[in-house]
Design an enzyme around this catalytic site. Structure first.
Site, PDB file in Angstrom:
ATOM      1  N   HIS A 306     -46.326  -6.997 -15.612  1.00 28.81           N
ATOM      2  CA  HIS A 306     -45.456  -7.983 -15.728  1.00 28.81           C
ATOM      3  C   HIS A 306     -44.138  -7.288 -15.858  1.00 28.81           C
ATOM      4  CE1 HIS A 306     -42.882 -11.007 -18.118  1.00 28.81           C
ATOM      5  NE2 HIS A 306     -43.820 -11.549 -17.919  1.00 28.81           N
ATOM      6  N   ASP A 363     -51.621 -15.120 -18.180  1.00 32.37           N
ATOM      7  CA  ASP A 363     -52.585 -15.660 -17.147  1.00 32.37           C
ATOM      8  C   ASP A 363     -53.839 -15.071 -16.898  1.00 32.37           C
ATOM      9  OD1 ASP A 363     -50.568 -17.765 -16.346  1.00 32.37           O
ATOM     10  OD2 ASP A 363     -49.730 -16.243 -14.959  1.00 32.37           O
TER      11      ASP A 363
END
Ligand code: ACO
Length: 428
Positions: A306, A363
């Site tokens: 991320h 996700d």
């Protein structure tokens, strides 16, 4: 007030104010850098650039903190619903019971799309990606509200926001049914937000879908966890478009396009495709991880890493637990979950991932929940878009309400050819 920052260029020292956020993060205000020095900052991909001052969402990527309007995501996930969280993001406070009822009433009032929009759906080829349809149809939906084209008006904005949150769900379900060649299903007043979406997705004209509370809760949680995430690619896109004074529906439609890419919202689909590929290859994940580490074919461990979270993604921890609980309640054993767990455990011990601070993001597990619910993979990013809508609306509102907002317009360092004469075609 912090001491100003000093920048020395061409032997001259210039001072720039330091601004400090409510959580103590600091930034150097370089808005008049070019005017003072003739220089601009260069920050490709904006990793060090604050594009706005916002009151909506706070993230501390090092500590794994995510708060909507100051409230920790863990507390919202535990106690709130998606609709109440949407209200919080857009209007800055949790709704009272009367406000919740009023807002829910607006969501119900606006849940039907204009009947003429069915003709728009007819025009898409079968097999069109639902994200393409969603983006186009959100923009088209704006055409049916004359006041949306006018200047930002707080008096009608609540209605526009409710209409968009309500209709994105109807449009998403219609897009799915169109892509499958199935008849569209109208929403029903008796259902709550997420129930209604599942009903429009999976009911048939001759038989209603059975709503399982475990499924409804898991999907509502996915919407809530995706509801906002600070200045990510799609939200920045929405703000960028909003800064030109484009209308709410046009700005949100642009957000859907930005979200579609596999490095952003498309990652949940990419995770399932990656897990299925690993399964087809008869791999337990180890061969795949070797390929990733060797950057073979640019393979990435999708659902990992991320830009902001460098220790853990708090949403991933919540969703992993929800995934276990929902699969348990439904009695589903998914071999893809076994592969995902093995990949996660191996990667978290591997120096490649440790050194680069790569951890599972939201996700990594949301795809497994969506698959268990029966949502097809092409719809995963659409689910993300439904969830992210309140965050886009809240950020749109912030841009619209900021009196001194200028159009967003970055600069560049030009590296192309220097001035050349135009050569007529016969002399080239
Ligand atoms: N698998 C393998 N290696 C990775 C991964 C990954 N998932 N993510 C980053 N890396 C590596 C990069 O190759 C790079 O390696 P290098 O230093 O040897 O060149 C290093 O880690 C740094 O990566 P960047 O690409 O610079 O990280 P950035 O912050 O730009 O990207 C991103 C973040 C896009 C999320 C990236 O980690 C990624 O592509 N992850 C997979 C896709 C994904 O899951 N996206 C969802 C994001 S969350 C969301 O949108 C809800």
């Amino acid at each position: 007030m912090a001491n100003p920052a000093k920048v020395e260029v061409d032997g001259k020292v210039f001072e720039f104010p330091v601004i400090e956020g409510t959580e103590g993060e600091k930034g150097i205000d370089v808005r008049d850098l070019r005017a003072k020095t003739g220089y601009i900052t260069y920050d490709e991909a904006y990793g060090n650039t604050g594009s706005c001052q916002s009151k909506v969402t706070f993230i501390d990527g090092e500590k794994g903190i995510l708060r909507y309007r100051g409230i920790p995501i863990e507390e919202l996930a535990h106690g709130s619903t998606f609709v109440q969280t949407a209200y919080l993001l857009i209007f800055g406070k949790l709704p009272t019971e009367a406000e919740r009822q009023h807002f829910s009433g607006l969501l119900t009032k606006y849940q039907m799309i204009h009947e003429d929009m069915k003709f728009h759906f007819e025009g898409f080829p079968s097999g069109a990606h639902p994200m393409a349809m969603l983006s186009a149809m959100i923009n088209a939906a704006g055409c049916f509200i004359p006041e949306v084209m006018g200047r930002y008006d707080p008096a009608v904005f609540e209605h526009q926001a409710a209409r968009l949150i309500s209709q994105v769900r109807t449009l998403a379900a219609y897009a799915y049914r169109k892509s499958m060649g199935l008849p569209s299903i109208y929403p029903k007043r008796k259902y709550m937000y997420t129930e209604n979406f599942l009903h429009m997705m999976f009911s048939e004209p001759d038989e209603d879908y059975h709503l399982n509370p475990a499924v409804v809760d898991a999907l509502d949680l996915i919407f809530l966890l995706h509801a906002d995430h600070e200045q990510n690619c799609s939200t920045s896109t929405v703000r960028m478009v909003a800064s030109s004074k484009a209308n709410l529906f046009a700005s949100a439609s642009a957000g859907v396009c930005a979200l579609w890419g596999p490095l952003h919202g498309g990652a949940n689909q990419a995770v399932i495709e990656m897990l299925e590929e690993i399964q087809i290859q008869g791999d337990d994940g180890s061969r795949f991880l070797e390929r990733v580490k060797q950057k073979d074919g640019h393979a990435k461990l999708m659902g990992f890493g991320h830009r902001v979270y460098k220790n853990f993604d708090p949403r991933a921890q919540i969703i992993k637990k929800a995934c276990d609980e929902m699969l348990g309640k439904l009695g589903i054993h998914d071999p893809l979950l076994d592969i995902a767990l093995k990949l996660e455990a191996t990667a978290l011990k591997d120096p490649y991932f440790i050194e680069r601070k790569l951890y599972p993001n939201v996700d990594f597990y949301s795809g497994i929940i969506l698959k268990a619910i029966g949502i097809p993979t092409e719809m995963f990013t659409v689910i993300f878009a439904i969830g992210r809508m309140p965050g886009w609306i809240a950020n749109y509102k912030e841009v619209a309400e900021s009196g001194d907002s200028r159009i967003y317009r970055p600069r560049q360092i030009y590296q192309g050819p220097i001035q050349n004469p135009y050569v007529p075609i016969e002399q080239r």
